[in-house]
Enzyme design. Structure first.
Site, PDB file in Angstrom:
ATOM      1  N   ASN A 179       0.665  -1.505  -0.109  1.00 17.99           N
ATOM      2  CA  ASN A 179       0.032  -0.061   0.628  1.00 17.99           C
ATOM      3  C   ASN A 179       0.929   1.067   0.049  1.00 17.99           C
ATOM      4  OD1 ASN A 179      -0.365  -1.479   2.608  1.00 17.99           O
ATOM      5  ND2 ASN A 179      -0.960   0.092   3.315  1.00 17.99           N
TER       6      ASN A 179
ATOM      7  N   HIS B 183     -13.672   0.099  -0.343  1.00 22.19           N
ATOM      8  CA  HIS B 183     -13.146   1.210  -0.254  1.00 22.19           C
ATOM      9  C   HIS B 183     -11.629   1.866  -0.875  1.00 22.19           C
ATOM     10  CE1 HIS B 183     -10.674   1.774   3.532  1.00 22.19           C
ATOM     11  NE2 HIS B 183     -11.014   0.819   3.531  1.00 22.19           N
TER      12      HIS B 183
ATOM     13  N   CYS C 279      -3.222   4.417   8.884  1.00 17.29           N
ATOM     14  CA  CYS C 279      -4.095   3.493   9.763  1.00 17.29           C
ATOM     15  C   CYS C 279      -2.159   3.628  11.247  1.00 17.29           C
ATOM     16  CB  CYS C 279      -3.683   1.798   9.868  1.00 17.29           C
ATOM     17  SG  CYS C 279      -4.705   1.854   9.016  1.00 17.29           S
TER      18      CYS C 279
ATOM     19  N   SER D 249     -11.326  -5.177   0.350  1.00 15.10           N
ATOM     20  CA  SER D 249     -12.097  -4.540   0.746  1.00 15.10           C
ATOM     21  C   SER D 249     -12.524  -3.441  -0.121  1.00 15.10           C
ATOM     22  CB  SER D 249     -11.198  -3.321   2.056  1.00 15.10           C
ATOM     23  OG  SER D 249     -11.432  -2.304   3.021  1.00 15.10           O
TER      24      SER D 249
END
Ligand SMILES: *Cc1c(COP(=O)(O)O)cnc(C)c1O
Length: 407
Positions: free
Chosen positions: A168, A218, A349, A216
């Site tokens: 990511n 989103h 996060c 996921s």
């Protein structure tokens, strides 16, 4: 939000500059208006419980069934191999804790990677407190795993190897096919966190040899609060226990009234992603490459991560002598003559902590350099892109910060 196709006009005819240029799409994406449209009936007139047997409920059940097919089609799975969860984090917990519990007779060793998302790392750290042993594989300076290192880490008592598909923070793409082969040669289960790859590049669970996979809504223009676990049932059938007990929904693996609008949204997002993948990839890559090449003209700038084996929508870029927090603040400062540019450093996060990115540190950057880096992650919507504006604002803000640094 209108979806346009001509994204690469850098000057002259392009529409008015939006107030916010959103370049944090690996943290979350905007909702595609077509996804919202598909969800809308299930937020308003069709509010039935998908488990109800009356006709009203059956129509909600049909919508879920269609969404499950759309999700399965995107990854080459069967519908009964898809478990809907609240997102990738929950799916990851279900998968890793599930395998740990159900396979503890075979062994208590898990292999993962030091550059994984915190959902994987924190779940593994939790299992370490429960008597499991976890090997966190190092990566090379370009973010890729060395296959020899992977091979030698897998042991007879290894029950699970979990390697993310696309990182990511850097977009680096691991060789999942080769790693799943090494895993299966030792009789272990192969899992991948594919939250950043599903819907963006082709992901076929059979071709890649995947037993468990998480993703996921989103991150692919779907809604927040919905995700899925793929769990192999054809050949090599994987059995895991539930984390959440209740009415036995989702084949007993995830009880609780189904999030019908979310599920419909995820299904629609998957369908659109599959149909538009090739076109989106080409367009976004052109924009990313343009941005990257322009930004590399700034002195003391570098790119993190293997530049070939990398997702097309992201650039993780370092600016020597520039503090990334100051740069993020400077870019998101909306001045009268320039838009607010939204970027990030490290994963969202962990953004509230002041640790440097664990991904960049694992790739061998020292703390000073890790704190020089930001991530720009692009999306398919025209809204976000005024390339020349982005380059000039980043260039201006970094120049200012460097001057401040040396004065
Ligand atoms: C966003 C993300 C997650 C977490 O997904 P949620 O659906 O927000 O729980 C996990 N892994 C990766 C690689 C991600 O990018």
């Amino acid at each position: 939000m209108e979806i346009q196709t001509n994204y690469l006009t850098v000057s002259g005819t392009e529409p008015a500059i939006p107030e916010i240029i959103y370049l944090d799409n690996n943290a979350t994406t905007p909702l595609d208006p077509r996804v919202l449209k598909a969800m809308m009936p299930y937020l308003t007139e069709n509010y039935a419980n998908a488990a109800s047997t009356h006709r009203f409920g059956v129509s909600a059940h049909e919508a879920v069934k269609q969404a499950r097919q759309q999700v399965a089609d995107l990854i080459g799975a069967d519908t009964h191999e898809i478990i809907f969860t609240s997102g990738a984090t929950e799916a990851i917990n279900l998968a890793i804790k599930g395998v740990a519990e159900s396979h503890s007779q075979k062994g208590k060793h898990i292999v993962t990677v030091s550059t994984e998302h915190s959902a994987i790392l924190d779940t593994c750290r939790y299992l370490e407190t429960k008597g499991y042993e976890v090997t966190y594989l190092p990566v090379q300076s370009d973010g890729l795993l060395d296959l020899e290192v992977v091979k030698s880490a897998i042991r007879p008592d290894t029950i699970l190897v979990s390697v993310m598909h696309v990182n990511n923070e850097t977009g680096v793409i691991q060789d999942i096919q080769a790693i799943s082969k090494l895993t299966h040669a030792q009789g272990a289960i192969f899992m991948t966190d594919a939250t950043q790859s599903v819907g963006k590049i082709p992901v076929n669970v059979d071709d890649l040899g995947i037993d468990l996979m998480t993703f996921s809504g989103h991150k692919i223009y779907g809604p927040k609060g919905i995700g899925a676990l793929y769990i192999r049932q054809r050949q090599n059938r994987i059995k895991i226990p539930a984390l959440i007990h209740g009415g036995g929904h989702e084949r007993g693996l995830r009880s609780g009234t189904l999030n019908v609008p979310g599920i419909v949204g995820l299904g629609k997002a998957c369908e659109l992603a599959g149909n538009e993948m090739v076109e989106n990839a080409k367009r976004i890559r052109e924009m990313r490459d343009f941005l990257e090449n322009e930004l590399l003209k700034i002195e003391g700038t570098w790119i993190n991560g293997n530049r070939e084996k990398r997702l097309y929508n992201v650039t993780n870029i370092g600016f020597e002598g520039v503090d990334s927090e100051a740069l993020i603040m400077g870019l998101s400062n909306p001045e009268s003559d320039s838009p607010m540019i939204v970027v990030s450093n490290g994963s969202a996060c962990t953004a509230s902590r002041i640790d440097p990115s664990h991904v960049l540190i694992a790739m061998g950057l020292n703390e000073v350099r890790a704190f020089n880096c930001i991530r720009l992650s692009l999306c398919a919507f025209k809204e976000s892109f005024c390339l020349s504006e982005i380059v000039s604002k980043i260039s201006n803000v970094t120049t200012e910060l460097k001057r401040f640094n040396y004065s």
